[in-house]
Design an enzyme around this catalytic site. Structure first.
Site, PDB file in Angstrom:
ATOM      1  N   VAL A 290      50.721 -18.774 -36.077  1.00 58.62           N
ATOM      2  CA  VAL A 290      51.842 -17.936 -36.521  1.00 58.62           C
ATOM      3  C   VAL A 290      52.764 -18.727 -37.438  1.00 58.62           C
ATOM      4  O   VAL A 290      53.259 -18.218 -38.449  1.00 58.62           O
ATOM      5  CB  VAL A 290      52.618 -17.368 -35.320  1.00 58.62           C
ATOM      6  CG1 VAL A 290      53.837 -16.574 -35.783  1.00 58.62           C
ATOM      7  CG2 VAL A 290      51.716 -16.485 -34.475  1.00 58.62           C
ATOM      8  N   ASP A 337      48.987   3.727 -80.122  1.00 60.92           N
ATOM      9  CA  ASP A 337      48.962   4.742 -81.175  1.00 60.92           C
ATOM     10  C   ASP A 337      49.886   4.280 -82.299  1.00 60.92           C
ATOM     11  O   ASP A 337      50.507   3.225 -82.204  1.00 60.92           O
ATOM     12  CB  ASP A 337      49.348   6.117 -80.645  1.00 60.92           C
ATOM     13  CG  ASP A 337      50.717   6.120 -79.960  1.00 60.92           C
ATOM     14  OD1 ASP A 337      51.340   5.048 -79.889  1.00 60.92           O
ATOM     15  OD2 ASP A 337      51.152   7.182 -79.514  1.00 60.92           O
ATOM     16  N   ASP A 664      46.662  11.839 -74.670  1.00 57.58           N
ATOM     17  CA  ASP A 664      46.638  10.431 -74.246  1.00 57.58           C
ATOM     18  C   ASP A 664      46.516  10.271 -72.731  1.00 57.58           C
ATOM     19  O   ASP A 664      46.272   9.163 -72.249  1.00 57.58           O
ATOM     20  CB  ASP A 664      47.926   9.726 -74.703  1.00 57.58           C
ATOM     21  CG  ASP A 664      48.066   9.679 -76.206  1.00 57.58           C
ATOM     22  OD1 ASP A 664      47.075   9.340 -76.866  1.00 57.58           O
ATOM     23  OD2 ASP A 664      49.148  10.003 -76.720  1.00 57.58           O
ATOM     24  N   ASN A 726      55.739 -25.508 -44.763  1.00 58.50           N
ATOM     25  CA  ASN A 726      54.695 -25.410 -43.744  1.00 58.50           C
ATOM     26  C   ASN A 726      54.339 -26.757 -43.128  1.00 58.50           C
ATOM     27  O   ASN A 726      54.168 -26.875 -41.917  1.00 58.50           O
ATOM     28  CB  ASN A 726      53.427 -24.769 -44.332  1.00 58.50           C
ATOM     29  CG  ASN A 726      53.474 -23.253 -44.244  1.00 58.50           C
ATOM     30  OD1 ASN A 726      54.534 -22.672 -44.037  1.00 58.50           O
ATOM     31  ND2 ASN A 726      52.335 -22.613 -44.398  1.00 58.50           N
TER      32      ASN A 726
END
Length: 938
Positions: A290, A337, A664, A726
């Site tokens: 955990v 376009d 489109d 960690n």
């Protein structure tokens, strides 16, 4: 009764037959269908509606936010916490998952309204002839064979073949993307190389009547119409995971492997090295699993992307899906376009060509600001009679009007054909007032434009006779056709016979302009008198054959839709960033190529221009080969634009597509990131798109790409930051195990959770709001195969910051033991006041290490002092908040019990305050060395 088979062969020939033959093909007549026949056909063909494909239920959309791989990992880790007899931890982790899921649902919730928007393009009622009478019916009751009546301002509700027209112009922009009204007529057409939307005697669902009126016979309804085909194509596009979603899934697997690996190692060490009971060792290992899962990562990613959305809004880009923020950053191809996105969608006259000179017109758009110049000299109608007549003729031979800005429309707007509108604008630039011209020369007759003559003529009454004539005919049209009708030419105010050489000179000029992608109109005049033997006395007897002859050529008016001024720089940025741009437009190839060259989309002299008809005959393999080079697509149909996008994706490209029309929609939905225009875009385009440009500007896409790249870099930054802690969180447990319990556990699981979900969270969000680093748009798009958690981050997090913070935090633990009289071989026992103060100090040391680390993580290799040490307000607030939280859990009795903390002394605080500068200085030295090595390698 007509059967469905009767209509299967109609499509290819419906436009090639005469109006009378249309009735035979569709088994109807001038009096329309009978009520009984209409009912039978309605039952046979179904209602004239766009059918809606059933989407995912709302509850499944909601639940999907709780079943991603990262969310499942958090559900499991919470369950493990309960098994490990840590219910507080389990509840906290699950609450994080629930809150994040709800937030994601709120951020991304949107009912798909694309089909509803398509439905709204059908008018509520239609006028038809049934039983010989004109009646009004609901549009969903239209059936093939209905004789439909249309007039100015009406919306067309079915695909139909025209049988009668009167000066009919139709706006098909929703289907083609081009805003110019299209002239329609009812005659049969025998040309074969036309797409459906180019056929002048067909009208289509979703179009609107710009001017004139007509009568047409319906031959397609519902999902069989061009609009229905687009709807079907759009609905069949399946939603796929974004690159970031795929990356987070991969990250979840990586983190799971890392957490399980460490958990297994701790279990083995506890059982075989420390000789703890198996049950206790298992629970201890579960707690470590955990601890190694960064519970704060998912909400941090979600909130950081939400911040990215907020930043993009300031850059005129409204992002609807959170993950789309990052998708922009890894875009490799933008399919755009032309009209309105790259150009201003404001036709502008830029040159006037006279037989003896060429004049330049300054200013762009519909605002009448600019002037006509000849070299360094300004030209006015008063000083040049040829210019006066050219602009008078061109502006009066026009039906368009320009409306000035008002509260609703901040820009000049056009009523009518944009090509005609710009003629009035250039006249005003020269100082001519259209109202005065119209009052002096009121129009008394118009000979409408048609595509066969390729010209239009208006007849005006003159207040004062000219050359003894009291009427004048002004004609404008295609240069080749119009010049052939001229007998004379006006040169410097003098009328002269037009020679073959003069005609060649004018056509050479026309060809040169055409090669530049410019549109050219020729203008001519004929003065009419009552004594002219070939002119009838009655106005109604005026015909093109009578009036459009013996004319005097005045000159050429040259125009173009100018590129947006900022687009060229934006295109250059794209090229620097390794992003290709592919123009896909409904306009003609020559015009598209000219614009593409002018703004730098293509750099070669002869880029390949592929028309819709050519594309239709290409295989996918041929298309893929074409897409590897510079290419422009012109006059394409919706399914062809979709096909281009699909083939680019098959080539491994991450594709962004811009669009504004219904045509489109399929490509927008198929694209990795669909970009709709906010101003000119249809509701359909906006609904299916992932992002909406509020200013319709291509440059805004480039800003959004920059923000997208920054978002991904920021995710990596706070991933590094979150993983930094960690190792120091695991180091106390390692020390406990390796010492066989001689070192009482320096950090509890709840204290680890306090770091992951408490003190780390706000500074991590601050990293998510970092501005793009310098040079971010000078790098190619990121490699999709490279994982988010790459080797560089793992090495930095676990073997650089991790070991550094572990040494500092364990030193802090021993420091508190030392100042309280305990030595390394005789540490304070678990549960004692000194032990609680020492674990609190370990926790505080990790927090203060992270204060230095968050500053370091703001840049990869640049000095944090160069970007502004205190400029990130969120990080500064996060640092203050985490210190406050630390003080709260140290001094509030209830929280002391939950987290196992106690107040610490002055010496300990001095120790803590020294940590961030040391961490910061060490990393600044590493970055300086790294920069020097990189500079040497160059």
């Amino acid at each position: 009764m007509a059967t469905e088979d009767d209509f299967k062969t109609i499509d290819p020939i419906i436009y090639q037959v005469s109006a009378n033959q249309v009735f035979d093909l569709l088994k109807t007549n001038q009096d329309g269908l009978s009520s009984e026949e209409a009912k039978e056909r309605l039952q046979q063909f179904g209602k004239n509606t766009i059918k809606e494909k059933q989407g995912r239920p709302l509850y499944l959309q909601f639940l999907s936010n709780f079943i991603s791989m990262m969310a499942i990992l958090l559900w499991i880790s919470g369950g493990i916490a309960f098994v490990a007899k840590m219910p507080e931890l389990g509840v906290a982790v699950w609450c994080v998952n629930i809150i994040n899921g709800i937030f994601s649902f709120i951020q991304e919730y949107k009912a798909s309204k694309a089909t509803e928007a398509l439905k709204s393009m059908l008018a509520s009622y239609a006028r038809v002839i049934r039983d010989g009478k004109e009646v009004q019916i609901l549009t969903d009751e239209l059936v093939p064979g209905d004789v439909m009546l249309i007039t100015e301002g009406e919306k067309i509700s079915a695909d139909a073949r025209l049988i009668e027209t009167s000066d009919l112009q139709v706006n098909q922009s929703a289907l083609t993307g081009e805003s110019n009204p299209v002239r329609k007529f009812s005659d049969a057409i025998h040309q074969n190389n036309l797409t459906n939307l180019e056929i002048a005697n067909l009208i289509f669902t979703g179009s609107t009547v710009s001017s004139g009126s007509g009568k047409a016979v319906v031959f397609k309804t519902g999902m069989d119409t061009e609009l229905g085909k687009i709807a079907g194509l759009t609905q069949n596009v399946t939603d796929e995971q974004s690159p970031l979603q795929k990356e987070l899934n991969r990250l979840t697997k990586q983190i799971s492997i890392i957490a399980l690996t460490f958990g297994f190692i701790f279990f083995i060490l506890a059982v075989f090295f420390v000789k703890d009971p198996v049950a206790e060792s298992f629970i201890f290992a579960l707690g470590m699993i955990v601890a190694f899962i960064p519970e704060g990562l998912l909400p941090t990613v979600t909130l950081a992307l939400a911040r990215g959305v907020q930043r993009m809004v300031k850059k005129n880009a409204l992002v609807k899906n959170l993950s789309s923020v990052e998708t922009l950053g890894c875009t490799t191809v933008i399919c755009t376009d032309k009209t309105g996105t790259l150009t201003q969608n404001e036709m502008t006259v830029n040159h006037l060509w006279l037989p003896d000179k060429e004049l330049e017109v300054t200013g762009t758009g519909y605002a009448p600001k600019g002037e006509i110049i000849d070299g360094d000299h300004k030209i006015t109608p008063k000083t040049n009679p040829d210019v006066n007549l050219l602009l008078t003729a061109a502006s009066l031979c026009s039906n368009a009007r320009i409306l000035p800005p008002d509260e609703k429309n901040p820009r000049y707007t056009v009523l009518g054909d944009p090509t005609e509108a710009c003629l009035g604008v250039v006249a005003e630039k020269a100082g001519l007032k259209l109202e005065k011209l119209q009052s002096k020369q009121p129009r008394i007759r118009e000979l409408h434009f048609d595509s066969r003559r390729k010209r239009m003529t208006t007849i005006h009454q003159l207040n004062k006779p000219i050359y003894g004539k009291n009427r004048v005919a002004y004609t404008k049209g295609a240069p080749k056709e119009l010049i052939e009708l001229c007998e004379n030419v006006l040169i410097n105010g003098q009328i002269q016979p037009i020679t073959v050489d003069m005609k060649k000179k004018a056509m050479t000029a026309n060809d040169n302009y055409a090669r530049q992608g410019l549109r050219v109109l020729a203008v001519a005049v004929r003065y009419l008198g009552q004594d002219d033997q070939d002119i009838p006395t009655s106005l109604s007897a005026y015909t093109p054959e009578i009036i459009e002859q013996k004319m005097m050529f005045i000159g050429l008016v040259v125009m173009a839709d100018p590129p947006r001024p900022e687009v060229k720089e934006a295109v250059q940025k794209c090229h620097q960033a390794g992003i290709r741009i592919v123009m896909i437009t409904g306009d003609y190839g020559l015009t598209a190529e000219s614009i593409a060259k002018r703004i730098g989309i293509v750099t070669g002299d002869h880029p390949r221009v592929i028309s819709g008809l050519e594309l239709e005959g290409m295989s996918d393999e041929q298309l893929k080969n074409a897409l590897k080079d510079e290419v422009i697509f012109a006059r394409v149909a919706p399914e062809q634009k979709y096909r281009v996008v699909d083939n680019l994706q098959q080539l491994g490209e991450v594709v962004a597509v811009t669009g504004d029309g219904v045509n489109d929609a399929p490509a927008l939905k198929k694209a990795d990131i669909g970009v709709a225009m906010g101003i000119t875009g249809t509701d359909v385009a906006k609904e299916v798109a992932d992002m909406i440009l509020t200013d319709d500007n291509f440059a805004s896409i480039v800003h959004a790409v920059e923000q997208g790249r920054a978002a991904y870099n920021n995710i990596r930054k706070f991933l590094l930051y979150i993983l930094n802690s960690n190792v120091p969180e695991a180091a106390p447990s390692i020390a406990f195990l390796l010492s066989k319990g001689a070192i009482p556990l320096p950090l509890s699981i709840m204290q680890i959770l306090f770091i992951d979900l408490g003190t780390d969270l706000i500074p991590a969000l601050g990293l998510g709001s970092e501005k793009p680093e310098a040079g971010i748009m000078n790098k190619p798009p990121r490699n999709l195969k490279e994982p988010l958690l790459n080797r560089t981050i793992l090495i930095k997090a676990f073997f650089w910051y991790g070991i550094l913070e572990s040494i500092v935090s364990l030193s802090a633990y021993f420091f508190v033991n030392s100042i309280n009289g305990f030595s390394l071989g005789n540490l304070a026992e678990e549960g004692s006041a000194t032990y609680i103060a020492a674990t609190t100090m370990t926790l505080a040391a990790i927090v203060f290490c992270q204060i230095g680390a968050v500053m370091n993580c703001r840049t990869e290799n640049e000095s944090v002092f160069k970007i502004g040490f205190l400029k990130n307000v969120t990080i500064n607030a996060g640092i203050i908040l985490e210190v406050i939280l630390l003080l709260v859990i140290m001094h509030v009795p209830l929280l002391q019990k939950v987290f196992g903390t106690a107040p610490i002394g002055v010496q300990s605080w001095i120790f803590l305050i020294c940590i961030p500068p040391i961490i910061l200085a060490i990393e600044e030295i590493r970055k300086a060395i790294s920069r020097r090595i990189a500079q040497t390698q160059k």
